[in-house]
Design an enzyme around this catalytic site. Sequence first.
Site, PDB file in Angstrom:
ATOM      1  N   CYS A 240       0.811  -1.217   0.000  1.00 29.98           N
ATOM      2  CA  CYS A 240       0.000   0.000   0.000  1.00 29.98           C
ATOM      3  C   CYS A 240       0.848   1.273   0.000  1.00 29.98           C
ATOM      4  O   CYS A 240       0.620   2.194  -0.787  1.00 29.98           O
ATOM      5  CB  CYS A 240      -0.980  -0.007   1.176  1.00 29.98           C
ATOM      6  SG  CYS A 240      -0.229   0.064   2.831  1.00 29.98           S
ATOM      7  N   HIS A 294      -2.813   0.945   6.816  1.00 29.42           N
ATOM      8  CA  HIS A 294      -3.118   0.935   5.382  1.00 29.42           C
ATOM      9  C   HIS A 294      -3.285   2.356   4.872  1.00 29.42           C
ATOM     10  O   HIS A 294      -3.716   3.254   5.603  1.00 29.42           O
ATOM     11  CB  HIS A 294      -4.396   0.142   5.124  1.00 29.42           C
ATOM     12  CG  HIS A 294      -4.725  -0.013   3.663  1.00 29.42           C
ATOM     13  ND1 HIS A 294      -3.875  -0.622   2.772  1.00 29.42           N
ATOM     14  CD2 HIS A 294      -5.817   0.375   2.934  1.00 29.42           C
ATOM     15  CE1 HIS A 294      -4.418  -0.617   1.570  1.00 29.42           C
ATOM     16  NE2 HIS A 294      -5.598  -0.025   1.647  1.00 29.42           N
ATOM     17  N   GLU A 306      -5.753   1.436  -4.644  1.00 30.04           N
ATOM     18  CA  GLU A 306      -4.977   0.901  -3.536  1.00 30.04           C
ATOM     19  C   GLU A 306      -4.308  -0.413  -3.898  1.00 30.04           C
ATOM     20  O   GLU A 306      -4.723  -1.122  -4.828  1.00 30.04           O
ATOM     21  CB  GLU A 306      -5.875   0.667  -2.317  1.00 30.04           C
ATOM     22  CG  GLU A 306      -6.921  -0.413  -2.547  1.00 30.04           C
ATOM     23  CD  GLU A 306      -7.818  -0.680  -1.338  1.00 30.04           C
ATOM     24  OE1 GLU A 306      -7.571  -0.113  -0.273  1.00 30.04           O
ATOM     25  OE2 GLU A 306      -8.765  -1.480  -1.495  1.00 30.04           O
TER      26      GLU A 306
END
Length: 335
Positions: A240, A294, A306
């Site tokens: 991420c 994240h 993402e």
Amino acid sequence: MRAVLAFGVLLVAVVTATVSTGAINTVIEGDRQNDMARAMALSCNATLGPMSTGPAGSGAFDASKLSEEQRGNVALIISIGRQRELPPLAWQVAIQAGMTESGLRSLNYGDRDSLGMFQMRPSMGWGSPEQVTDPLYAINKFYDVLERVPNWRDQRPGESAQDVERSAFPDRYHRWESMAAHLIGAVGSVADPTGCGQGVGELLPAPTAAAGSALQFALGQQGKPYEWGALTSHQNSFDCSSLMLQAYRSAGILLPRTSREQFKAGAWLPVQQAQPGDLLFWAYDPSNPATIHHVAMYLGDGKIVEAQQTGVPVHVRPVSWSEGELMPQAVRPGV
């Protein structure tokens, strides 16, 4: 954060561009001054700050506790850096290393035969005990080694400090990042050491031209595999935060490596006010940034791009402001 809202000096022309993921609109066109800076290869380095006027995270509080000796060594680091025509990033690396190793003091003791401000070891070829305890010699020697570190200009200052010092505790140099950035501005009289604009309190400028470039890069990685700890030197796979780092690096803005660090690398705004290119974060406890795990990029139109998890390639998906674990603040990198 740039002072465009406060004084109206810079005008950002907003244009919309339709990209391949449906009705996602991006802010691409930037102001003329940004274009000129980019042409001169002046990059915004979000890892150095940004220079905020607020006390939280600005490093001003830590800097206020430095002694006369410590501030004198900071001034010497900056002065020698200028004489050698090194950029403020080099000063930042040296200040963080010196603060970590010795508290910015020229010590006559240390682990094994480590001595001086940077705890250099005579037995490892750094110089004689007399030399490494001489601040002038030690600072110049530090810069000599730093300049031989590959890509030191393109990575987080603490990582470069580790490359010089080769400590058994590589993460400890990051602790003094914000203080060092503050000192570059306060002691070095550099109004904008990050290249990201001077802080103006709670005011937030319009989405940047860089956001459009970063967004296009991220969208171009769709379908590539997720890999935890993916290298940031290739585009074969992403986790991420490496996706966000590489997306903004392609636009001339340097971000820290991890999602928790990236949360500090820009201006905060309510997540409901996020614009294309802003970063969204998820945490096990949304009231505690230390639990962030994240990060994704907001595309507009209620969508994000993402690198989510193992087995799931880079993709676009809808996002809800009431989504579980979503942090209440979004981040606009580099401002």
